[in-house]
Scaffold this motif. Structure first.
Motif, PDB file in Angstrom:
ATOM      1  N   LEU A 140       0.814  -1.216   0.000  1.00  0.00           N
ATOM      2  CA  LEU A 140       0.000   0.000   0.000  1.00  0.00           C
ATOM      3  C   LEU A 140       0.853   1.274   0.000  1.00  0.00           C
ATOM      4  CD1 LEU A 140      -2.804   1.224  -0.104  1.00  0.00           C
ATOM      5  CD2 LEU A 140      -2.836   1.149   2.401  1.00  0.00           C
ATOM      6  N   PRO A 141       1.854   1.414   0.885  1.00  0.00           N
ATOM      7  CA  PRO A 141       2.665   2.633   0.804  1.00  0.00           C
ATOM      8  C   PRO A 141       3.449   2.733  -0.507  1.00  0.00           C
ATOM      9  CG  PRO A 141       3.422   1.245   2.617  1.00  0.00           C
ATOM     10  CD  PRO A 141       2.193   0.615   2.063  1.00  0.00           C
ATOM     11  N   ALA A 142       3.810   1.594  -1.097  1.00  0.00           N
ATOM     12  CA  ALA A 142       4.486   1.630  -2.396  1.00  0.00           C
ATOM     13  C   ALA A 142       3.537   2.150  -3.465  1.00  0.00           C
ATOM     14  CB  ALA A 142       4.988   0.236  -2.769  1.00  0.00           C
ATOM     15  N   LEU A 143       2.286   1.715  -3.407  1.00  0.00           N
ATOM     16  CA  LEU A 143       1.285   2.204  -4.353  1.00  0.00           C
ATOM     17  C   LEU A 143       1.070   3.706  -4.172  1.00  0.00           C
ATOM     18  CD1 LEU A 143      -0.779   1.590  -6.569  1.00  0.00           C
ATOM     19  CD2 LEU A 143      -2.408   0.971  -4.760  1.00  0.00           C
ATOM     20  N   LYS A 144       1.016   4.150  -2.916  1.00  0.00           N
ATOM     21  CA  LYS A 144       0.840   5.581  -2.646  1.00  0.00           C
ATOM     22  C   LYS A 144       2.038   6.387  -3.143  1.00  0.00           C
ATOM     23  CE  LYS A 144      -2.233   5.171   1.332  1.00  0.00           C
ATOM     24  NZ  LYS A 144      -2.409   5.428   2.769  1.00  0.00           N
ATOM     25  N   ALA A 145       3.258   5.883  -2.949  1.00  0.00           N
ATOM     26  CA  ALA A 145       4.450   6.572  -3.441  1.00  0.00           C
ATOM     27  C   ALA A 145       4.446   6.623  -4.971  1.00  0.00           C
ATOM     28  CB  ALA A 145       5.714   5.880  -2.934  1.00  0.00           C
ATOM     29  N   THR A 146       3.977   5.540  -5.585  1.00  0.00           N
ATOM     30  CA  THR A 146       3.867   5.482  -7.045  1.00  0.00           C
ATOM     31  C   THR A 146       2.888   6.537  -7.550  1.00  0.00           C
ATOM     32  OG1 THR A 146       4.465   3.163  -7.164  1.00  0.00           O
ATOM     33  CG2 THR A 146       3.114   4.012  -8.964  1.00  0.00           C
ATOM     34  N   ILE A 147       1.757   6.662  -6.881  1.00  0.00           N
ATOM     35  CA  ILE A 147       0.748   7.650  -7.284  1.00  0.00           C
ATOM     36  C   ILE A 147       1.302   9.063  -7.161  1.00  0.00           C
ATOM     37  CG2 ILE A 147      -1.470   8.648  -6.602  1.00  0.00           C
ATOM     38  CD1 ILE A 147      -2.308   5.720  -5.897  1.00  0.00           C
ATOM     39  N   ARG A 148       2.004   9.336  -6.062  1.00  0.00           N
ATOM     40  CA  ARG A 148       2.588  10.675  -5.893  1.00  0.00           C
ATOM     41  C   ARG A 148       3.628  10.954  -6.981  1.00  0.00           C
ATOM     42  NH1 ARG A 148       1.752   9.177  -0.502  1.00  0.00           N
ATOM     43  NH2 ARG A 148       3.859   8.392  -0.257  1.00  0.00           N
TER      44      ARG A 148
END
Length: 167
Positions: A26-34
């Motif tokens: 999940l935090p990797a996905l959030k970092a990807t989105i940012r």
């Protein structure tokens, strides 16, 4: 203390499933989105994470992420995080460092609550039982010379727990 048990963590994917694939996914996905929208630091995670599910636009990402059965797909991003941490991507390395630290705090809490500094430790799950940046860092934080192996398989462990819970 003999006969005393403590449960720390294991709250499931929504409240904190430390050690699971969802946890760094999940935090990797959030970092990807940012990174995708330009509001976050660039990361080598962006391309493989979006490619994993063929996501190319903001709308595709949103529709994909809010599908009700997405937990397993997000958890499946964990190997990408570990691979990119191994390749020294700063975002992936931070995610792994945070995960290892969080797990080491769980171990320290259990040791404290049981008053057992030399509590035997075994790693379980593919993120920890394989040679990964996460398992290596956790071994360092716990001052372990090598990755601890469980005495029994998860199935045998579950059977032992069930036997011990019998009235």
């Amino acid at each position: 203390s003999k006969g005393k048990s403590v449960v720390i963590g294991g709250w499931g994917w929504l409240l904190g499933d430390e050690g699971s694939g969802y946890w760094p996914g999940l935090p990797a996905l959030k970092a990807t989105i940012r990174a995708f929208e330009g509001s976050g630091r660039p990361t080598s995670l962006q391309e493989p994470i979006l490619a994993q599910y063929g996501l190319k636009s903001r709308n595709e990402i949103i529709l994909w992420a809010y599908n009700s059965s997405r937990q397993k797909d997000i958890a499946a991003l964990a190997p990408i995080v570990l691979e990119h941490a191994q390749a020294k991507d700063p975002i992936a390395m931070t995610l792994v460092e945070t995960a290892a630290y969080d797990l080491s705090v769980k171990v320290a809490t259990i040791r404290h609550q049981l008053n057992m500094e030399n509590l035997p430790i075994a790693f379980a799950g593919s993120l920890l039982t394989n040679d990964t940046p996460l398992s290596a860092l956790l071994c360092d934080l716990l001052k372990l010379n090598k990755r601890p192996e469980p005495k029994h398989s998860a199935v045998i462990g579950a059977a032992i727990l069930a036997l011990n819970k019998r009235p």
